[in-house]
Write a protein that holds these residues in place. Structure first.
Motif, short mmCIF file in Angstrom:
data_model
loop_
_atom_site.label_atom_id
_atom_site.label_comp_id
_atom_site.label_asym_id
_atom_site.label_seq_id
_atom_site.Cartn_x
_atom_site.Cartn_y
_atom_site.Cartn_z
N LYS A 102 13.59 -10.36 1.12
CA LYS A 102 13.89 -11.68 1.53
C LYS A 102 15.20 -12.21 0.99
CE LYS A 102 9.56 -12.08 2.45
NZ LYS A 102 9.11 -12.41 4.17
N LYS A 235 16.73 -12.62 10.71
CA LYS A 235 15.73 -14.11 10.62
C LYS A 235 14.55 -13.94 9.94
CE LYS A 235 13.70 -14.65 15.13
NZ LYS A 235 13.18 -15.76 16.09
N LEU A 238 14.24 -14.39 6.03
CA LEU A 238 14.53 -15.76 5.13
C LEU A 238 13.44 -16.21 4.48
CD1 LEU A 238 16.47 -17.56 8.23
CD2 LEU A 238 17.43 -16.68 5.81
N HIS A 239 13.62 -16.55 3.26
CA HIS A 239 12.54 -16.90 2.22
C HIS A 239 12.20 -18.10 2.73
CE1 HIS A 239 10.27 -18.08 -1.19
NE2 HIS A 239 11.23 -19.25 -1.32
N ARG A 240 10.76 -18.50 2.72
CA ARG A 240 10.34 -19.57 2.97
C ARG A 240 9.30 -20.23 1.77
NH1 ARG A 240 10.70 -20.54 8.55
NH2 ARG A 240 11.70 -18.98 9.69
N HIS A 245 8.05 -23.66 5.21
CA HIS A 245 9.25 -24.37 5.48
C HIS A 245 10.50 -23.62 4.83
CE1 HIS A 245 6.28 -27.88 5.29
NE2 HIS A 245 7.11 -28.55 5.89
N LEU A 246 11.28 -23.58 5.90
CA LEU A 246 12.78 -22.94 5.74
C LEU A 246 13.83 -23.87 5.01
CD1 LEU A 246 14.44 -20.32 6.05
CD2 LEU A 246 15.03 -21.10 8.42
N HIS A 249 14.69 -24.07 1.23
CA HIS A 249 14.09 -22.84 0.64
C HIS A 249 14.96 -21.85 0.67
CE1 HIS A 249 10.55 -25.25 -0.61
NE2 HIS A 249 10.59 -25.96 0.47
N GLY A 250 14.60 -20.99 1.91
CA GLY A 250 15.50 -19.93 2.35
C GLY A 250 17.15 -20.33 2.97
N TRP A 270 17.01 -19.11 14.78
CA TRP A 270 17.08 -18.49 13.33
C TRP A 270 15.68 -19.29 12.38
CZ3 TRP A 270 20.56 -20.33 8.97
CH2 TRP A 270 20.63 -19.33 7.99
N SER A 271 15.34 -20.33 12.84
CA SER A 271 14.34 -21.21 11.88
C SER A 271 13.06 -20.82 12.29
CB SER A 271 14.43 -22.67 12.17
OG SER A 271 14.09 -22.91 13.38
N ALA A 273 10.17 -17.92 12.14
CA ALA A 273 9.93 -16.61 11.48
C ALA A 273 9.59 -15.51 12.76
CB ALA A 273 8.80 -16.84 10.53
#
Length: 273
Positions: A102, A235, A238-240, A245-246, A249-250, A270-271, A273
């Protein structure tokens, strides 16, 4: 149900989370400095840390193909220049194939920092504050890691000319609540203190590449999707938040609004998942 905080001994028995951190852009806030500074954390469950070594050694083998046995550490600025686009694609592809990793990015647009954080004109304070935002998100990620809480072992890339003992001291004051008694950051999920290292660590080399991909995307025009093509390959890492929610957070922006990133044509891709 027992909801009491875990004791230090219990925290030490948690599965470990290997965290590697590097940055991109310079720390200067003068008008002739880079338009942004960013720190990136690559988080990998300890039992899958072999994928870090596998990815880094594989990329070194590709980069140093003409010199078998060369173990020179990977550096984004040295080995992944714009004139070698095929290397950037290969690096992004390799990173994207690490199944359990992540990523967290904290992005500091300099125009916003100069306006919103007037007390951060000192480069060391600017770095320390950015690191604080990053480690807060690492702590939350370790606490709510899929499959159960973990204890994060954080290793950061050393920054030339910085006294990282002062950074560690500042971060320790943060985690003890001196600056914000009401923050609910689960700092106990980071083994203390974090440590700073050279680029010999494979994970720091990979964090540097993740940061480089971000740099290329943010340096390009807001309406140029091509500059973010390699970033988009990763992408899904990315941690959520547990609710998906991004932002915050990520991806965390050090700005009153997030338009430095969200106004870009590739943000929606990108946003998701």
């Amino acid at each position: 149900m027992n909801t009491a905080p875990l004791t230090p001994a219990q925290l030490g028995q948690l599965p470990k989370l290997s965290v590697y951190v590097d940055e991109t852009g310079d720390r200067g806030l003068a008008l002739n400095c880079s338009p942004f500074f960013a720190m990136t954390a690559l988080m990998v469950p300890e039992e899958d840390d072999w994928t870090v070594r596998y990815a880094a050694s594989g990329l070194r083998g590709v980069i140093h193909a003409s010199r078998p046995g060369d173990t020179t550490p990977l550096h984004w600025v040295d080995h992944f220049k714009a004139k070698r686009p095929e290397r950037r694609v290969r690096a992004a592809t390799v990173l994207a194939q690490m199944p359990s990793s992540k990523v967290v990015h904290v992005i500091a647009p300099k125009d916003a920092v100069r306006l919103d954080y007037p007390g951060l004109r000192d480069t060391d304070r600017f770095y320390n504050y950015t690191a604080r935002y990053l480690l807060e998100r690492v702590a939350h990620a370790a606490h709510k890691w899929p499959g159960g809480s973990r204890l994060a072992i954080v290793r950061l890339g050393a920054v030339k000319g910085m006294d990282h003992t002062e950074t560690a001291s500042y971060l320790n004051r943060v985690r003890t609540g001196i600056f914000d008694k009401y923050a609910s950051v689960p700092w106990q999920h980071i083994k203390w203190p974090p440590s700073w290292h050279g680029t010999d660590y494979d994970g720091i080399q990979l964090a540097d590449i993740h940061a480089g991909l971000l740099n290329v995307a943010l340096t390009g025009s807001k309406d140029d999707v091509a500059c973010a093509e390699n970033l988009l390959l990763c992408k899904h890492q990315l941690h959520r938040s547990p609710t998906g929610h991004l932002l915050g957070h990520g991806v965390k922006l050090m700005a009153r609004d997030d338009t430095f990133v969200t106004d870009r044509c590739w943000w929606q891709k990108w946003s998701v998942a």
